[in-house]
Design an enzyme around this catalytic site. Structure first.
Site, mmCIF file in Angstrom:
data_model
loop_
_atom_site.group_PDB
_atom_site.id
_atom_site.type_symbol
_atom_site.label_atom_id
_atom_site.label_comp_id
_atom_site.label_asym_id
_atom_site.label_seq_id
_atom_site.Cartn_x
_atom_site.Cartn_y
_atom_site.Cartn_z
ATOM 1 C CD GLU A 208 49.184 37.956 48.444
ATOM 2 O OE1 GLU A 208 49.517 39.333 48.489
ATOM 3 O OE2 GLU A 208 48.142 37.662 47.665
ATOM 4 C CD GLU B 223 43.691 42.334 48.416
ATOM 5 O OE1 GLU B 223 43.526 43.367 47.626
ATOM 6 O OE2 GLU B 223 44.619 42.228 48.724
#
Ligand code: XIL
Length: 350
Positions: free
Chosen positions: A260, A153
């Site tokens: 995910e 991220e």
């Protein structure tokens, strides 16, 4: 007396017949394995203490991701003192059950140790701290953790430039490149991934991720793959656009994994919701299976009982009834599970 024994014997035979019939249905992992594909799930060690959880995980998945316990704030609570106990247990479970481990995650702006965030470190010190943690993890699990999310991220949500994080402030833009180089030095055989959310379809964020990766690769930084997290809201899987994005990432020379996946919704689950959720899972899996570059599909948990989305202080989402995964609270497979099973069965025959 005899009658009781007969009834017992018949019941036993019937029981054996039933479970034999159930065993005949292949699992997700069996179908995945027959086409050299990985289907994974994220897990915490305490989930393994629930027998149905451990059984379902080992039966249905051939890849395992530590959901939280391999992160920096969990492993290095005091500087230089590493606690590998949880990660060890997860890796041992994976090995016992012949699963590949997708390590998660070495450098992230969340879950940084408190001493690091509140400390007053120079650039050189920060580089040393990052290097030490990466080496501690990657060297320890060399040959056992085959894939690492090295940086998580790092791209700004706008897609323009990098997210402002303590790592960026401490080290500067090259923290990303340094992290990959350290990980590669620690285990030259590990596959090194950049992982992010909101970058599945051709969004501005996805463009930012694409630019970051092109730039790293151009400069010879050892990056081998990109993880698209896949935290979707109901009905938001834009298959055509995601396929296009995976294609361009693959053409850079990267492999792609869905890392995910879950599908959240508001309110309580009902038939319509569960049906749409199954369609979302199916679309995402279909895109992945159809791409030569997509090598794994990982769900962010096994059972709805333990989904991170029921957490009380997420900030962006609140629904105690959310049921975003493939198995319900009691480990019954949901429509989304059967959608994936059917799809994997089709694909393996075709
Ligand atoms: C989450 C875990 O699921 C939670 O259990 C934990 O409390 C916080 O982290 N993106 C990521 C993951 O890359 O590491 C996050 O995992 C979920 C969002």
């Amino acid at each position: 007396m005899f009658r009781t024994i007969w009834i017992l014997a018949i019941a036993l035979l019937l029981g054996a017949g039933l479970s034999a019939a159930q065993d005949e249905q292949p699992s997700l992992r069996e179908l995945a394995e027959s086409r050299d594909f990985y289907i994974g799930a994220a897990v915490w060690t305490n989930h393994l203490d629930v027998p149905e959880h451990a059984e379902t995980l080992a039966r249905e998945f051939n890849m395992l991701t530590p959901e939280h316990e391999a992160k920096h704030c969990m492993v290095e609570r005091q500087r230089g003192q590493y606690d590998f106990e949880a990660t060890d247990r997860l890796v041992e479970f994976a090995e016992e059950h012949d699963m590949v481990v997708h390590g998660h995650t070495l450098v992230w702006h969340q879950c940084m140790p408190q001493w690091l965030v509140s400390g007053d470190f120079t650039r050189d010190e920060a580089i040393e701290i990052m290097r030490d943690f990466i080496f501690a993890m990657v060297e320890r699990y060399k040959g056992r953790i085959a894939i690492w999310d090295v940086v998580n991220e790092a791209v700004a949500d706008s897609g323009r430039g990098l997210r402002r994080t303590p790592w960026l402030e401490l080290i500067g833009e090259d923290y990303i490149e340094l992290a990959f180089r350290f990980a590669h030095e620690a285990d030259p055989d590990a596959l090194l991934f950049y992982n992010d959310y909101g970058a599945e379809a051709m969004t501005g964020k996805a463009n930012g991720v694409y630019e970051l990766l092109s730039d790293l690769l151009e400069r010879g930084v050892p990056v081998h793959g990109v993880g698209l997290q896949g935290h979707f809201t109901l009905g938001s899987v834009n298959a055509g656009s995601i396929a296009q994005n995976i294609q361009r990432l693959g053409e850079l020379g990267l492999q792609v994994q869905i890392t995910e996946m879950d599908v959240r919704f508001n309110g309580e689950p009902n038939d319509n919701i569960l049906h749409q959720q199954a369609t979302d899972y199916e679309r995402m899996m279909e895109v992945c299976l159809e791409s030569e570059y997509c090598t794994a599909f990982v769900v962010w948990g096994v059972s709805d009982r333990f989904t991170w989305l029921r957490g009380s202080n997420l900030g962006f989402f609140e629904n105690p009834d959310v049921a975003p995964l493939l198995f319900d609270d009691d480990y019954n497979p949901k429509p989304a599970y059967f959608a994936l099973l059917d799809l994997l069965a089709e694909e393996t025959q075709g």
